[in-house]
Design a protein around this motif. Structure first.
Motif, PDB file in Angstrom:
ATOM      1  N   ARG A  79     -10.738   5.988 -15.283  1.00 41.27           N
ATOM      2  CA  ARG A  79     -10.386   4.606 -15.590  1.00 41.27           C
ATOM      3  C   ARG A  79      -9.777   3.957 -14.363  1.00 41.27           C
ATOM      4  NH1 ARG A  79      -6.431   3.869 -19.256  1.00 41.27           N
ATOM      5  NH2 ARG A  79      -7.365   1.979 -20.014  1.00 41.27           N
ATOM      6  N   GLY A  80     -10.583   3.926 -13.268  1.00 43.61           N
ATOM      7  CA  GLY A  80     -10.058   3.381 -12.025  1.00 43.61           C
ATOM      8  C   GLY A  80      -9.116   4.375 -11.384  1.00 43.61           C
ATOM      9  N   ALA A  81      -8.086   3.874 -10.744  1.00 41.88           N
ATOM     10  CA  ALA A  81      -7.150   4.745 -10.038  1.00 41.88           C
ATOM     11  C   ALA A  81      -6.341   5.576 -11.019  1.00 41.88           C
ATOM     12  CB  ALA A  81      -6.212   3.907  -9.179  1.00 41.88           C
ATOM     13  N   LYS A  82      -6.021   6.804 -10.606  1.00 40.95           N
ATOM     14  CA  LYS A  82      -5.161   7.650 -11.419  1.00 40.95           C
ATOM     15  C   LYS A  82      -3.689   7.300 -11.180  1.00 40.95           C
ATOM     16  CE  LYS A  82      -8.379  11.523 -11.627  1.00 40.95           C
ATOM     17  NZ  LYS A  82      -8.600  12.960 -11.330  1.00 40.95           N
ATOM     18  N   SER A  83      -3.434   6.568 -10.102  1.00 42.22           N
ATOM     19  CA  SER A  83      -2.079   6.113  -9.812  1.00 42.22           C
ATOM     20  C   SER A  83      -2.167   4.827  -9.005  1.00 42.22           C
ATOM     21  CB  SER A  83      -1.303   7.183  -9.029  1.00 42.22           C
ATOM     22  OG  SER A  83      -1.899   7.395  -7.756  1.00 42.22           O
ATOM     23  N   VAL A  84      -1.077   4.099  -8.983  1.00 40.18           N
ATOM     24  CA  VAL A  84      -0.964   2.883  -8.178  1.00 40.18           C
ATOM     25  C   VAL A  84       0.235   3.075  -7.266  1.00 40.18           C
ATOM     26  CG1 VAL A  84      -0.571   0.392  -8.210  1.00 40.18           C
ATOM     27  CG2 VAL A  84      -1.986   1.453  -9.986  1.00 40.18           C
ATOM     28  N   SER A  85       0.042   2.916  -5.963  1.00 36.80           N
ATOM     29  CA  SER A  85       1.128   3.218  -5.030  1.00 36.80           C
ATOM     30  C   SER A  85       1.099   2.272  -3.829  1.00 36.80           C
ATOM     31  CB  SER A  85       1.031   4.668  -4.538  1.00 36.80           C
ATOM     32  OG  SER A  85      -0.175   4.870  -3.833  1.00 36.80           O
ATOM     33  N   SER A  86       2.190   2.292  -3.096  1.00 35.62           N
ATOM     34  CA  SER A  86       2.298   1.531  -1.850  1.00 35.62           C
ATOM     35  C   SER A  86       3.242   2.278  -0.920  1.00 35.62           C
ATOM     36  CB  SER A  86       2.831   0.114  -2.126  1.00 35.62           C
ATOM     37  OG  SER A  86       2.867  -0.650  -0.935  1.00 35.62           O
ATOM     38  N   GLU A  87       2.909   2.288   0.349  1.00 34.61           N
ATOM     39  CA  GLU A  87       3.761   2.982   1.316  1.00 34.61           C
ATOM     40  C   GLU A  87       3.739   2.244   2.649  1.00 34.61           C
ATOM     41  OE1 GLU A  87       0.881   6.412   3.168  1.00 34.61           O
ATOM     42  OE2 GLU A  87       1.694   6.781   1.151  1.00 34.61           O
ATOM     43  N   THR A  88       4.692   2.550   3.495  1.00 33.06           N
ATOM     44  CA  THR A  88       4.751   1.940   4.822  1.00 33.06           C
ATOM     45  C   THR A  88       5.269   2.958   5.833  1.00 33.06           C
ATOM     46  OG1 THR A  88       5.584   0.051   6.091  1.00 33.06           O
ATOM     47  CG2 THR A  88       7.113   1.030   4.525  1.00 33.06           C
ATOM     48  N   THR A  89       4.751   2.878   7.041  1.00 35.26           N
ATOM     49  CA  THR A  89       5.195   3.739   8.151  1.00 35.26           C
ATOM     50  C   THR A  89       6.018   2.904   9.118  1.00 35.26           C
ATOM     51  OG1 THR A  89       3.203   5.102   7.952  1.00 35.26           O
ATOM     52  CG2 THR A  89       4.427   5.257  10.013  1.00 35.26           C
ATOM     53  N   PHE A  90       7.162   3.433   9.536  1.00 40.41           N
ATOM     54  CA  PHE A  90       8.071   2.694  10.413  1.00 40.41           C
ATOM     55  C   PHE A  90       7.699   2.900  11.881  1.00 40.41           C
ATOM     56  CE2 PHE A  90      10.861   4.589   6.957  1.00 40.41           C
ATOM     57  CZ  PHE A  90      10.622   3.554   6.073  1.00 40.41           C
ATOM     58  N   ARG A  91       7.968   1.877  12.691  1.00 42.75           N
ATOM     59  CA  ARG A  91       7.805   2.033  14.144  1.00 42.75           C
ATOM     60  C   ARG A  91       8.879   2.944  14.704  1.00 42.75           C
ATOM     61  NH1 ARG A  91       4.534  -1.581  16.911  1.00 42.75           N
ATOM     62  NH2 ARG A  91       3.568  -3.189  15.623  1.00 42.75           N
ATOM     63  N   THR A  92      10.062   2.873  14.100  1.00 35.13           N
ATOM     64  CA  THR A  92      11.192   3.709  14.521  1.00 35.13           C
ATOM     65  C   THR A  92      11.706   4.466  13.302  1.00 35.13           C
ATOM     66  OG1 THR A  92      11.828   2.056  16.157  1.00 35.13           O
ATOM     67  CG2 THR A  92      13.466   3.731  15.621  1.00 35.13           C
ATOM     68  N   ASP A  93      11.979   5.755  13.434  1.00 40.91           N
ATOM     69  CA  ASP A  93      12.454   6.551  12.304  1.00 40.91           C
ATOM     70  C   ASP A  93      13.746   5.976  11.731  1.00 40.91           C
ATOM     71  OD1 ASP A  93      10.329   8.202  12.831  1.00 40.91           O
ATOM     72  OD2 ASP A  93      11.512   9.667  13.955  1.00 40.91           O
ATOM     73  N   ILE A  94      13.901   6.083  10.405  1.00 39.71           N
ATOM     74  CA  ILE A  94      15.065   5.547   9.710  1.00 39.71           C
ATOM     75  C   ILE A  94      15.733   6.659   8.918  1.00 39.71           C
ATOM     76  CG2 ILE A  94      15.883   3.904   7.966  1.00 39.71           C
ATOM     77  CD1 ILE A  94      13.496   2.146   8.629  1.00 39.71           C
ATOM     78  N   SER A  95      17.047   6.742   8.990  1.00 42.29           N
ATOM     79  CA  SER A  95      17.800   7.743   8.243  1.00 42.29           C
ATOM     80  C   SER A  95      18.747   7.121   7.223  1.00 42.29           C
ATOM     81  CB  SER A  95      18.601   8.637   9.200  1.00 42.29           C
ATOM     82  OG  SER A  95      19.524   7.845   9.932  1.00 42.29           O
ATOM     83  N   SER A  96      19.112   5.869   7.400  1.00 38.74           N
ATOM     84  CA  SER A  96      20.116   5.225   6.563  1.00 38.74           C
ATOM     85  C   SER A  96      19.563   4.858   5.187  1.00 38.74           C
ATOM     86  CB  SER A  96      20.637   3.958   7.251  1.00 38.74           C
ATOM     87  OG  SER A  96      21.379   3.151   6.353  1.00 38.74           O
ATOM     88  N   PHE A  97      20.266   5.283   4.133  1.00 35.08           N
ATOM     89  CA  PHE A  97      19.882   4.926   2.772  1.00 35.08           C
ATOM     90  C   PHE A  97      19.913   3.413   2.588  1.00 35.08           C
ATOM     91  CE2 PHE A  97      21.420   3.812  -1.527  1.00 35.08           C
ATOM     92  CZ  PHE A  97      20.322   4.231  -2.269  1.00 35.08           C
TER      93      PHE A  97
END
Length: 434
Positions: free
Chosen positions: A278-296
């Motif tokens: 039935r189409g996608a089994k999940s719906v998601s979104s993600e992003t990759t940072f130019r600089t690593d991030i550690s802060s919540f």
């Protein structure tokens, strides 16, 4: 399906014998559970729906609960997730506030849902369905459409016989009962499976479809929710038979594209195919940072922005989901996934973000991340999403506020209304792009 199949159109659901039509009991096992229909051996589209699924599993696992009214629910939401058929005799229903359920049936036993256990049983049942036919279209954890066209040679049985054997094996092997609807299309099969629950096996044939539908309320039509049903009732339309008497062009003028669908379905016409995916089994979104991030605190608004995107896609696709998955990728390219299973399916950014935020807080321990993502799985139709939360009154206000924001964005564009968290995410990314 060919007409060369057995002319006998009766079937014993308990032993599979084909008694003569008109028999009151099976001549082999004596069971009165016979199904007889002129089109019994000519139909191949089925809807299978497990009976009181959560409650049935709990009763299976604890025989002491077998003959008592059982409610699965409570917890933080304070509502009934499901209940057994004994509890339903007292007026208990799914989504009922728990205090009302216990007023109606004070002797009921209440058990909190165990979604992991239910999902495991649901997966086993799904695999058994796929052994019958590759054309299995899941609707939820405990129900699905099946197309058994052309499976007679494989199973050496008609689809009706195969389905009867399937539900018998469910009871024997897994300890769960299910109801079956058999019809020429998905719409009628879904209606049929609701006619005789529990342990039902109902048939709606093509020849009788219009007459069977005529006396049903318009709310039984797929896609007609409570709001639209009220609109139809305001226009004097309460029964499907009234729609049958109206011209398709008139319904289209009144209600647009949904009017044409009303015209087709009111006559029992449904051309939708049973689709394994039935189409996608999940719906998601993600992003990759130019600089690593550690802060919540820096990751948090970015997660909110992603939750908004996932929510928008769910709403556009008329889907919702119970499974929330957080995805993180460390500076060392190690992928981390953490998941949470919600009691009710959702399509709201507020709930997606809340679950993801909790998962993120446990992982944001100083490690540097180069990617973050959020996804929703275990997809279900949108009309099952986000029932009222009686324990948290503010949840309903947040839901209504989000719907209002959605309407403004639809009218004026996404940038018309933005949360402070999303502004923070954009500013953070600008600083990273530096």
């Amino acid at each position: 399906m060919t007409q060369s199949l057995s002319p006998i159109r009766a079937l014993c659901r308990d032993c599979g014998t084909r008694p003569p039509q008109g028999s009151a009991r099976c001549p082999r096992c004596g069971s009165p559970r016979l199904v007889s229909h002129p089109e019994l051996d000519l139909l191949s589209i089925a809807h299978i729906d497990c009976d009181a699924f959560y409650a049935s599993i709990e009763k299976r696992d604890n025989p002491d609960l077998q003959d008592v009214p059982l409610i699965v629910g409570g917890g933080q939401r304070g509502v009934v997730s499901t209940c057994c058929y004994i509890a339903r005799i007292y007026g208990v229903r799914s989504a009922m506030p728990m205090f009302k359920a216990l007023e109606a049936c004070p002797q009921a036993v209440v058990i909190k849902p165990n979604m992991e256990k239910y999902a495991k049983v649901g997966k086993e049942i799904r695999e058994r369905m796929r052994a019958l036919t590759p054309l299995v279209e899941p609707l939820s954890i405990d129900e699905a459409f099946l197309d058994l066209t052309g499976t007679e040679r494989l199973h050496k049985a008609t689809p009706a016989e195969t389905l009867a054997g399937f539900v018998r094996d469910l009871e024997t092997d897994i300890g769960i009962s299910a109801s079956v609807g058999l019809a020429p299309n998905k719409f009628l099969a879904k209606l049929a499976s609701d006619l005789e629950k529990p342990r039902g096996f109902s048939v709606i044939g093509a020849a009788e479809a219009k007459a069977v539908l005529a006396a049903m309320p318009v709310g039984r039509i797929w896609g007609v929710g409570k709001v639209f049903q009220k609109k139809l009732e305001k226009d004097g339309i309460r029964l499907i038979g009234q729609l049958q008497e109206m011209e398709a062009a008139d319904l289209a003028r009144r209600y647009g594209s949904i009017g044409l669908r009303l015209a087709r379905l009111s006559h029992g016409d449904d051309s939708r195919e049973v689709t394994p995916s039935r189409g996608a089994k999940s719906v998601s979104s993600e992003t990759t940072f130019r600089t690593d991030i550690s802060s919540f605190e820096t990751l948090r608004p970015i997660l909110r922005n992603l939750s908004e995107k996932v929510s928008a896609r769910l709403k556009k696709s008329e889907l919702s989901g119970r499974g929330i998955t957080l995805k993180l990728k460390t500076a060392e390219f190690r992928t981390i996934t953490r998941a949470r299973h919600l009691q009710d399916p959702t399509q709201l950014a507020d709930k997606i973000f809340a679950a993801g935020e909790d998962l993120l807080q446990a992982e944001a321990d100083g490690r540097r991340f180069r990617l973050i993502g959020i996804g929703v799985s275990d997809l279900e139709p949108a009309d099952r999403a986000d029932p009222q939360d009686l324990i948290d009154p503010s949840a309903e206000r947040r839901k209504n506020a989000e719907r209002a924001v959605d309407k403004l964005r639809d009218k004026f564009g996404k940038s018309a209304v933005e949360l402070g968290l999303i502004h923070a995410a954009r500013d953070s990314r600008r600083r990273d792009d530096g």
